[in-house]
Design an enzyme around this catalytic site. Structure first.
Site, PDB file in Angstrom:
ATOM      1  N   GLY A 112       0.818  -1.205   0.000  1.00  0.00           N
ATOM      2  CA  GLY A 112       0.000   0.000   0.000  1.00  0.00           C
ATOM      3  C   GLY A 112       0.852   1.255   0.000  1.00  0.00           C
ATOM      4  N   GLY A 189      -5.888  -9.110  -7.466  1.00  0.00           N
ATOM      5  CA  GLY A 189      -4.476  -8.893  -7.761  1.00  0.00           C
ATOM      6  C   GLY A 189      -3.650 -10.019  -7.183  1.00  0.00           C
ATOM      7  NE  ARG A 271      -2.140   0.463   3.912  1.00  0.00           N
ATOM      8  CZ  ARG A 271      -1.325  -0.570   3.760  1.00  0.00           C
ATOM      9  NH1 ARG A 271      -1.758  -1.793   4.027  1.00  0.00           N
ATOM     10  NH2 ARG A 271      -0.075  -0.395   3.343  1.00  0.00           N
ATOM     11  CG  ASP A 295      -3.697  -8.279   9.400  1.00  0.00           C
ATOM     12  OD1 ASP A 295      -3.397  -8.471  10.593  1.00  0.00           O
ATOM     13  OD2 ASP A 295      -2.851  -8.092   8.510  1.00  0.00           O
ATOM     14  CD  GLU A 300      -3.450  -0.692  10.970  1.00  0.00           C
ATOM     15  OE1 GLU A 300      -2.217  -0.564  10.805  1.00  0.00           O
ATOM     16  OE2 GLU A 300      -4.164  -1.337  10.190  1.00  0.00           O
ATOM     17  CG  HIS A 319      -1.309  -3.912   9.521  1.00  0.00           C
ATOM     18  ND1 HIS A 319      -1.519  -2.625   9.102  1.00  0.00           N
ATOM     19  CD2 HIS A 319      -0.918  -4.593   8.402  1.00  0.00           C
ATOM     20  CE1 HIS A 319      -1.274  -2.524   7.806  1.00  0.00           C
ATOM     21  NE2 HIS A 319      -0.899  -3.716   7.355  1.00  0.00           N
ATOM     22  CB  ILE A 320       0.483  -9.911  11.883  1.00  0.00           C
ATOM     23  CG1 ILE A 320      -0.796 -10.752  11.845  1.00  0.00           C
ATOM     24  CG2 ILE A 320       0.652  -9.228  13.225  1.00  0.00           C
ATOM     25  CD1 ILE A 320      -0.760 -11.956  12.781  1.00  0.00           C
ATOM     26  N   GLY A 321      -0.147  -9.056   8.380  1.00  0.00           N
ATOM     27  CA  GLY A 321      -0.236  -9.743   7.094  1.00  0.00           C
ATOM     28  C   GLY A 321       1.094 -10.167   6.511  1.00  0.00           C
ATOM     29  CB  SER A 322       3.876  -8.407   5.082  1.00  0.00           C
ATOM     30  OG  SER A 322       4.138  -7.292   5.928  1.00  0.00           O
TER      31      SER A 322
END
Length: 354
Positions: A112, A189, A271, A295, A300, A319-322
């Site tokens: 993002g 995507g 987001r 997430d 945040e 927010h642990i996606g990556s």
């Protein structure tokens, strides 16, 4: 003639390393600023091979990022040719003003880029790169986890475990199946495609997706292109995997929630502002939809006394996606290689269109 040829070849052989050293010396004169003290070492090594790297000693997240790191970055950025932005905090006009006219690139270490002040970058002729694709597998795994967590009522069940008061019974705290469901992906995507691939083994009945246009990859994935209204009406699970833009902000709102099935589960790995959280709270509280898995939130971190946390049918991750060792390293290296390309006259690997 032979002697002259040999001498000429020898001179070329000697000259080539000299040219390489000269080029390396030229790039070493370029200064690159890394915005946080936790940027991956693998990415730093790439940068340090080519440039003079300056790095803040502070974490560029949360309160430390808003205060100590901000002040430090303002001191360090003058004269820098590239900025490696490892943070979800906004890139401010003040920071860009301090940099000076030689700033050529902002390389954000994220997929993002809504925090990157696109208008200012465009006006100044500064390029922007991001790190898509390398994080798609890890984020997709979290999306699957959120689907399972929301569908199988992890929030309620974990609360039982913590309280030591298990609800025993054949019909207690029953959840929903992924098997036989329709899964809708808003934004097919890299992340959306990775979600479909991982859910294929869950015996999903049907995959549908919406977006600006049909995706050539969809056919192999068995995903059907539909309008967003059709997706909302058909789907048991709705996964948000689009970037945050003016168009997508609050795309999940009172109206779109009203078009969903009563057993629908909304999952957001994009987001926080893709969802109007006030409308989501009402829909979950009134059981207009079944559940949600997030997430990402706004803000945040979400304050611990936020009313969303009073809902039993909401499953939230920070927010642990990556957030895997491999993925964060890959993101750092990709961002660094974008800087190398930008400052040595080569095309960006993953440019953002401004």
């Amino acid at each position: 003639m032979i002697i002259q040829y040999v001498v000429a070849v020898a001179l070329v052989a000697v000259a080539l390393p000299a040219r390489s050293v000269a080029n390396n010396t030229m790039t070493k004169n370029l200064k690159v600023l890394v915005s946080s003290n936790d940027f991956p070492a693998s990415g730093l090594r790439v940068l340090e091979e080519h440039f003079t790297v300056v790095q803040t000693k502070y974490l560029n997240f949360g309160e430390e990022g808003r205060t100590l790191a901000k002040d430090d970055l303002l001191k360090l950025i003058p004269g820098c040719s590239a900025l490696v932005w490892s943070s979800n905090l906004p890139i401010t006009k003040e920071l860009l003003d301090k940099a000076g006219p030689q700033l050529k690139l902002v390389a954000t270490v994220s997929a993002g880029y809504n925090h990157c002040n696109l208008d200012e970058l465009r006006a100044r002729g500064i390029k922007l790169s991001n790190t898509p694709n390398v994080l798609a597998p890890a984020v997709a795994e979290i999306a699957v986890g959120l689907i399972l967590g929301a569908a199988r009522r992890f929030t309620e069940n974990l609360d039982q475990v913590r309280r030591g008061e298990w609800e025993i019974g054949f019909d207690k705290v029953l959840g929903q199946d992924v098997r036989g469901s329709t899964v809708g992906i808003i934004g097919l995507g890299g992340i959306g495609q990775a979600v479909v691939k991982r859910l294929a083994g869950f015996e999903v009945e049907k995959f549908v997706y919406s977006g600006h246009r049909e995706k050539p990859e969809a056919k192999a994935l068995g995903a059907e292109f539909v309008t967003q209204d059709q997706l909302l009406a058909q789907s048991d699970f709705i996964v948000l995997a689009v970037p945050l833009t003016n168009e997508t902000k609050h795309m999940i709102n009172k109206d779109t929630l009203g078009k969903m099935k009563s057993n629908a589960i909304v999952v957001n790995v994009g987001r926080g502002d893709l969802i109007d959280q006030e409308a989501l709270y009402d829909a979950l509280k009134n059981k207009q939809i079944y559940a949600a898995g997030l997430d990402v939130t706004t803000p945040e971190p979400l304050p611990k006394d936020h009313k969303l946390f009073t809902l039993p049918n909401l499953f939230v991750l920070p927010h642990i996606g990556s957030a895997t060792v491999r993925t964060r390293s890959d993101m750092g290296v990709l961002a660094a290689n974008n800087v190398v390309n930008a400052l040595t006259g080569k095309p960006l690997i993953t440019p953002v269109k401004l």
